[in-house]
Design an enzyme around this catalytic site. Sequence first.
Site, PDB file in Angstrom:
ATOM      1  CB  SER A   1      27.221   6.113  44.133  1.00  0.00           C
ATOM      2  OG  SER A   1      27.583   7.421  44.498  1.00  0.00           O
TER       3      SER A   1
ATOM      4  CG  HIS B   1      24.741   2.266  43.528  1.00  0.00           C
ATOM      5  ND1 HIS B   1      25.101   2.031  42.218  1.00  0.00           N
ATOM      6  CD2 HIS B   1      24.651   3.614  43.668  1.00  0.00           C
ATOM      7  CE1 HIS B   1      25.252   3.191  41.596  1.00  0.00           C
ATOM      8  NE2 HIS B   1      24.980   4.166  42.450  1.00  0.00           N
TER       9      HIS B   1
ATOM     10  CE  LYS C   1      22.423   4.505  39.745  1.00  0.00           C
ATOM     11  NZ  LYS C   1      22.617   5.196  38.477  1.00  0.00           N
TER      12      LYS C   1
END
Length: 401
Positions: free
Chosen positions: A190, A218, A249
Site C-alpha cells: 500500500s 490494492h 478502493k
Amino acid sequence: MDINKDDAVMRRIRAYAERISEGKANDYYFYNQPIEEIRGGAKVIVHGREMGMYASYSYLGLIGHPRINAAARQAVDKYGTATNGVRTLAGTLPLHDELEETIAHFKHAEAAITYSSGYVTNLSVISTLMGRGDYVLSDKLNHASIVDGCLMSGAEFRRFKHNDMDDLEHRLQQIPQDVSRLVIADAVFSMDGDVIDLPNMVRVCRKYGAYLMMDEAHSVGILGKKGTGIEEHFGLDNVVDIKMGTLSKTIPSVGGYVAGNKELINYLRHASRAYIFSAALPPAQTAAANEAFKVILDEPWRIEKLNQNTKVFIGGLKSAGFDTLLTTTAIVPVLCGSDEQAYVMTREAQHHDVFVLPVVSPAVPEGLARLRATITAAHEPAEIKRAMDVIATAGKQIGII
Ligand SMILES: Cc1ncc(COP(=O)(O)O)c(C=O)c1O
C-alpha cells in the site's frame, strides 16, 4: 481531562498537539482536507479550487459510475438506509447474499463473507483463525490492519523481510513442526506499490504446510487482464487459501471480504466476532459493491487504460530523476527524503492544483518520506503530463532531483 497533568497519557497528547501546530504554522498540515466536490474521476474541488486528483484509491475511476449509483439508489428506495441489526439476527438482506455470491464468483472461490470494513476484516479473520501456540508470518511492509490482527490473535508473530521468500523459508524452518502456521502479505503493497512474489510464496507455503492469506486491497481491479487480482496476474488459479479484500478502493463502497472454500467461510460466519457483533453493511453500499464487481468485468477497457496511465506516470517521474522504488502499479511512491521535504513537496504540488498527499514516519522509515501518488483510469494524458511537470518543478526547487 486535566491537560496540565504530567503523566504518560498527557505527554503523548501534548507531543501530537505540538506536531500538529508546527504543521499548521508551516502550512504543512494536510489531514482531513475536505474534498468539496468530485468532478469526473480525476478532478476534485479542494479549498474552492479545482485540482487534479492524485491521491485516490478509485483506481478504475468508478466513483459516480451511473450503474453503480443507480444500484445504490434502488437499494435505498427498497430498503431504506440501514438494516434491522447485525447479520446473524435481523440484518441479512438478499443483497448481502448476492454480494457474497458475486465476490465468490469474481475471486474464483466457493464462497465469501463480508464485514463492515477492510480493517475489521483483517482483525477479525486473522484472530478468529489463529490463536495461542500458532504462528503467523507477516511481510515487514504489510498494512497496519494485518499487524493488528496478528497481535490480536495471540499467536506467535514473526515478520519476514519485505518480499523475500528466502527469509520467509528460513523463518518457517525455525518453527516447530506440529504447529499451525499462516503466512500473510499484501498483494500490492500500500505504500510502495510493488507486487508480492506469489509463485515463490506459494511454493514455500506448500513446502512447510502453511496457510496462505493475501490482502488484495490494492490488487483487485489493478492486477490481471480482467482485474481479478494477484492470482490472475501470475496465471495461477486458487493457490491462495484466504483471499481478503476491501470494498473501499477500486470498488467504490465500503466494507471488506474474505473469499475461500465453503468450510472456511462457514466457520468465519459462525465464529468471527466482527461478523456476529457488528452491524450489517448498509443496503446502498452493498448494492453499489455488488454492481461494481460486475462493471469491472463488463468494462475491461478501464484496466487497459489504467495500465497505460501507470506506465506513463511511473516512466515520466523516473525520467525526471525521481526514485519511485520498485512500483509497477497505480501506487507510485515519489521519494522525498525527510518528512519536511515531503511536506514541502505536497504544499508546492497542492498550490499548483495537483492534489497529492505525503506519507511520513512512522508510517514509513525515517529518511524515506514520500508523496504517495496514485494514478487512475480516469486521468487523461494531458492531465498526467501537467501533474508530472508540477511535481518535477517542485522536486527541482527543493533539490530532490
Ligand atoms: C492493504 C490494506 N489492507 C486493508 C486496508 C483497510 O481497508 P479499509 O479502508 O476498507 O478498512 C487498507 C486501507 O488502506 C489497505 O491498504
